[in-house]
Design a protein around this motif. Structure first.
Motif, mmCIF file in Angstrom:
data_model
loop_
_atom_site.group_PDB
_atom_site.id
_atom_site.type_symbol
_atom_site.label_atom_id
_atom_site.label_comp_id
_atom_site.label_asym_id
_atom_site.label_seq_id
_atom_site.Cartn_x
_atom_site.Cartn_y
_atom_site.Cartn_z
ATOM 1 N N GLU A 192 0.836 -1.209 0.000
ATOM 2 C CA GLU A 192 0.000 0.000 0.000
ATOM 3 C C GLU A 192 0.872 1.261 0.000
ATOM 4 O O GLU A 192 0.615 2.193 -0.755
ATOM 5 C CB GLU A 192 -0.944 -0.001 1.206
ATOM 6 N N VAL B 48 -5.871 -0.319 -0.422
ATOM 7 C CA VAL B 48 -5.575 -1.705 -0.830
ATOM 8 C C VAL B 48 -6.264 -2.677 0.122
ATOM 9 O O VAL B 48 -6.179 -2.530 1.337
ATOM 10 C CB VAL B 48 -4.045 -1.958 -0.839
ATOM 11 N N VAL C 115 -7.311 -2.939 -5.413
ATOM 12 C CA VAL C 115 -6.745 -1.600 -5.269
ATOM 13 C C VAL C 115 -7.799 -0.584 -5.716
ATOM 14 O O VAL C 115 -8.264 -0.640 -6.851
ATOM 15 C CB VAL C 115 -5.461 -1.439 -6.131
#
Lengths: 231, 80
Positions: A145, A164, A172
């Motif tokens: 992330e 994420v 995502v």
């Protein structure tokens, strides 16, 4: 030297005697603190680069590299979705199935040439636009992330924010996506530019990744990545 | 706006606000001011993540000073 650096240097030169005089002669703590604060500010300006590559330029360079890949895909008449696989040399390659889709290659080998054969499966090997970008030292050691945020939000400004989620697949969610590439073959093989970068980063961390789906929502885009862990 | 420039503007703003506020509160300990500057620097860095030409030596220096201040305060408490 740029004007800002001259200003910062002037500020630093002024703030040192100002701080000393405030402390020793005037014995005034707030003025001394102000002098220290000015020193910090001047040092900060001197440490800041004046000309950084604008995110738009990085985005444009990557979008430009897509056009040559689009031409190759057109020439070979390829439109199957490829697999992002991290090779032994640390680079991420895209394996595009040439015959029927039998999943990603199971062995993590350093590819040689354009074609990779494994059993009955044959793959065309291409280098994704972000394959070198993901090797920059700034993102080493970061979580997925954080690395995605650094790459897509800070460096390229492709999106305003990133979220994420992981539940077998990696999802995502990008808010306010700004990249608009119209290369159709590239999108069907690599996914969109932002999906390709996300897949590259994920493959670099996990092993093998396929852009499973991309869903456009109001003000956001959801990229779903299917992952296979390699040893 | 360029986030590097924004960082320096925010930092400058925070420093120039800290001094009169703490001064008005009658704060006469220099280490309180320096600790606040350090805190502000790291908060602004964490939020805006500015680029640096070299390693962020300013952050390192501020951190060392901050640990020194904290160490002196802890020693004072333990020894009195």
């Amino acid at each position: 030297m740029e004007k800002l650096y001259i200003f910062a240097l002037g500020l630093l030169i002024f703030s040192i005697p100002f701080t000393i005089a405030s402390y020793i002669i005037l014995s005034n703590i707030p003025l001394t603190a102000l002098g220290i604060g000015l020193m910090i500010l001047a040092s900060s300006i001197l440490l800041t680069p004046l000309e950084s590559i604008p995110p738009r330029a990085i985005r444009a360079m990557l979008e430009g590299s897509i056009l040559s890949l689009e031409a190759i895909l057109e020439e070979f008449d390829i439109s199957r979705r490829g697999y992002y696989v991290r090779a032994d040399d640390g680079r991420v390659y895209l394996y595009v199935p040439l015959s029927e889709d039998g999943g990603p290659p199971t062995k993590r080998v350093e590819p040689s040439g354009l074609i990779h054969e494994e059993g009955d499966s044959r793959y065309l090997i291409l280098i994704p636009p972000a394959s070198e970008l993901i090797k920059i030292p700034e993102i080493s050691g970061m979580s997925l992330e954080s690395a995605l945020t650094y790459m897509l939000v800070d460096l390229m400004e492709v999106a305003d924010s990133i979220e994420v989620m992981s539940d077998g697949f990696i999802t995502v969610r990008l808010k306010n996506v700004k990249s608009h590439v119209t290369a159709g073959r590239f999108k069907s093989v690599f996914g969109s530019l932002e999906a390709s970068i996300a897949a590259c980063l994920t493959a670099n961390l996990i092993g093998a990744v396929k852009v499973s789906d991309e869903i456009l929502e109001e003000n956001s885009k959801v990229i779903i990545l299917e992952v296979w862990e390699h040893e | 706006m360029n986030k590097n420039l924004l960082f320096n503007i925010v930092l400058g703003g925070m420093i120039t606000l800290t001094v009169p506020i703490l001064g008005a509160l009658g704060e006469t300990r220099l280490d309180a001011y320096v600790s606040m500057f350090t805190l502000e620097y790291f908060i602004a860095t964490a939020i805006l993540r500015p680029r640096r030409r070299i390693k962020d030596i300013l952050a390192l220096i501020l951190l060392i000073i901050f640990f020194f201040i904290v160490g002196v305060r802890v020693a004072e408490i333990l020894l009195t």
